[in-house]
Design an enzyme around this catalytic site. Sequence first.
Site, PDB file in Angstrom:
ATOM      1  N   HIS A 225      44.399 -27.367 -48.827  1.00 57.39           N
ATOM      2  CA  HIS A 225      44.021 -27.436 -47.420  1.00 57.39           C
ATOM      3  C   HIS A 225      44.143 -28.903 -47.000  1.00 57.39           C
ATOM      4  O   HIS A 225      43.617 -29.790 -47.670  1.00 57.39           O
ATOM      5  CB  HIS A 225      42.595 -26.909 -47.273  1.00 57.39           C
ATOM      6  CG  HIS A 225      41.857 -27.384 -46.075  1.00 57.39           C
ATOM      7  ND1 HIS A 225      42.295 -27.147 -44.795  1.00 57.39           N
ATOM      8  CD2 HIS A 225      40.693 -28.062 -45.954  1.00 57.39           C
ATOM      9  CE1 HIS A 225      41.425 -27.656 -43.945  1.00 57.39           C
ATOM     10  NE2 HIS A 225      40.446 -28.225 -44.623  1.00 57.39           N
ATOM     11  N   TYR A 259      39.909 -28.782 -37.270  1.00 54.22           N
ATOM     12  CA  TYR A 259      38.541 -29.263 -37.080  1.00 54.22           C
ATOM     13  C   TYR A 259      38.514 -30.780 -37.211  1.00 54.22           C
ATOM     14  O   TYR A 259      39.440 -31.395 -37.771  1.00 54.22           O
ATOM     15  CB  TYR A 259      37.568 -28.601 -38.054  1.00 54.22           C
ATOM     16  CG  TYR A 259      37.812 -28.887 -39.519  1.00 54.22           C
ATOM     17  CD1 TYR A 259      37.363 -30.071 -40.110  1.00 54.22           C
ATOM     18  CD2 TYR A 259      38.463 -27.969 -40.326  1.00 54.22           C
ATOM     19  CE1 TYR A 259      37.572 -30.336 -41.453  1.00 54.22           C
ATOM     20  CE2 TYR A 259      38.680 -28.219 -41.677  1.00 54.22           C
ATOM     21  CZ  TYR A 259      38.226 -29.410 -42.227  1.00 54.22           C
ATOM     22  OH  TYR A 259      38.444 -29.661 -43.566  1.00 54.22           O
ATOM     23  N   ASP A 550      22.773   4.829 -51.278  1.00 55.79           N
ATOM     24  CA  ASP A 550      22.428   6.243 -51.151  1.00 55.79           C
ATOM     25  C   ASP A 550      23.549   7.066 -51.766  1.00 55.79           C
ATOM     26  O   ASP A 550      24.722   6.697 -51.696  1.00 55.79           O
ATOM     27  CB  ASP A 550      22.132   6.645 -49.707  1.00 55.79           C
ATOM     28  CG  ASP A 550      23.307   6.454 -48.769  1.00 55.79           C
ATOM     29  OD1 ASP A 550      24.266   5.735 -49.113  1.00 55.79           O
ATOM     30  OD2 ASP A 550      23.277   7.035 -47.668  1.00 55.79           O
TER      31      ASP A 550
END
Length: 821
Positions: A225, A259, A550
């Site tokens: 990255h 960013y 369940d």
Amino acid sequence: MSTTPRVVIIGAGIVGTNLADELTERGWHRLTVLDQGPLPLTGGSTSHAPGLVYQTSGSKTMTEFAGYTVDKLAGLDVDGGWCFNRVGGLEIATTPERLDDLHRKQGWATSWGVSGAVIGPEECAKLHPLLEPDRILGGFHTPDDGLAKSTRAVVALARRAESRGAEFRGSTRVLGISQHGGRVTGVKTDHGEVPADIVVSCAGFWGQAIGEMAGMNVPLLPMAHQYVRTDQLPELVGRNDERSEAQLPILRHQDHDLYYREHNDRLGIGSYAHRPMPARLSDLPEEDSPTEASMPSMLPFTEDDFADSWEHSRRLLPALETAKIETGFNGIFSFTPDGGPLVGESPDVAGFWIAEAVWVTHSCGVARSVAQLLVDGRSQVELHGCDAARFDEIETAADYVEETAQRNFVEIYDVKHPLQPKLSPRDLRVSPFHARQQQLGAFFLESHGWERPHWYEANAGLVKDLPMEWQPPSRDAWSAMYHSPIAAVEAWKTRTAVALYDMTSLKRLEVSGPGALSFLDELTTGKMDKSVGAVTYTLLLDEAGGVRSDLTVARLGEQLFQVGANGNLDLDYLRRQLPAEDGVRVRDITGGTCCIGVWGPLARDLVQPLSRDDFSHEALKFFRCKSAHIAGIPVTAMRVSYVGELGWEIYTSAEYGQRLWDVLFAAGRDLGVVAAGRAAFNSLRLEKGYRAWGADMTTEHNPYEAGVGFAVRPQKGDFVGREAIARLDKHAVTRRLSCLTIDDGRSVVLGSEPVFLDGEPAGYVTSAAFSHTLGTPIAYAWLPAAATVGTRVHIQYFDRRVRATVAAEPLVDPEMHRIRR
């Protein structure tokens, strides 16, 4: 003599040091942390991580992990230097689609208790003066987010853990995991063996190699990255110093996968906009003395891959127009098939645990949960989306991991719909009916590699025949994605005629052998010692009484049971609980079998003429099953219905599947039979109030507040969780999974939206759908128990609030007449 186990943690990065801190805080002091790099800068991902901590995500669990990371790191320092800088976060939108997504994120934040607001361009520019407001449409501001100084945090955490007895050993290479009798006994290193009762791999992108030493497949892919730092920016000069480092909020420009964060008078820029760059461990540089500029987790910067990101950055932030890139690197992080962390114990080697693919953002929260699992046997935060056993076998294959992890990298900042399926790989797992479904124009979505029809285009011509009360309203663009009005046809036909549903992808387990009955009886809340042919809806609980899963259990023989489960987590759990000498076997039979749900008021008219066996109500009552033949095909017919209509789940071997589909479909033509998909199924099951484990209830909820207390039989004797359940007052719950109907009759929400009671956030939506039977949207939500039937609430849907009312459940056929005929 100490009774705490000997623990070895492999990896002294942000996860390993956090785990050492959490374990020693709980009194476990016989603890050794190993790392191949020198301490404290070991050269792993922690050593170069930019440290952005955004708390909000669509996952409640991941948001809680991040929230704990913020709180914990904010309380740490190293000689007065901060470990967390609460500068806030700002995600900006440059497209209408992104702005809508920011409103959705703000809803998530509200649901999970994170402070945040969507603000206009001018307010964004006030918070982050480098922004040009004319180039953005708005932003999502989260004031409690910020920057983690991970290299400093590991020092603080290691010091604290050492003060409680932990030992840290750097420059120590792990060579193998010792084991005996199916248990770990130690860790082999280049400095000798370290004895251990428990080994936890927190090795980051080296985790796959460590897992192999213990015989555990760790499905992660190391990937590069890009990250750069600019030269000095005049606009930042004098704002910060080396100690404060940053004041502006961390900034995300997700429309271009970027960013930004301050580094004193420079700007750091991270990019996911480049091509995927998988990294092989054998290709990584070996650094005996890592520095901030050179370490094994940092590969050389590839300038061409950053070119577009640099241009987009300059357009967004005018201060960069005259700036230059001063330094850059391609840093290694771990990616998984679904983007989540990997937490859990090896299925084959007791005592070998992993906590991998964990980023700084979630590091403290994950470490706390692992410590709780080791010490208490239970995490206070629900972990099913992080459990390493959540994947089916195909999802852990190297080819699958590489393809899906790279796809996750590409899509990391994409606006993703909750129903959006993988683009690739597809058609990995198909039912025997797949060719017929394709002929009927099935629109497939994907789950765990299975192709699952969502609706069938062959039914499109019937939309015009829908009675007025069944005509669905138009939808907004978001809820209309991965939806078709054809679902209304399929629901209508299920309620008024008969429909065929492909139920093959649901996990089926066979439990057999001497002791199978007592094995299931001790694990489940229901009475298993019923006559052969009985079907029981039951729960798996954890020791604290939380709903682990369940199950639908059919007794096919004295010591032979078929278990309808929720996924690989149930298979893993049952296998771990197997007694050593009782001869009980648990086998996954999903791939070798198939299932058609035949449901509707005309279901018996369809099936009975095809069989010499008696399918009358008296011969095969509700929640019973039997072996039979349909058109000569051997089947097991199970009288259950998750759509609330007469009918059966009909199971057969996969080799007979296509033939079974063909004879049922041909025989049903005169009855108006249709093939129906998951869209109709989900609508119908919510109308009946049937819960979906993992969405509506998890280990965070007990059966009484989840509305499944009827499945608990304390009088049957001991079972896992019974003591905890016995301490609960089922009439005094403080929260409840509640049914809501949407007042305007047309606003379809999709899940995770916040619910407001008296103007204040009070809960969140779990599942939702349009009720075609009632002609109104419905939702289930966790709310305070005081929100009784008739209570008015509001659901936040993007930037507006939708009125809803708590309703009595089930909404359709509460007397169960339609099923029991």
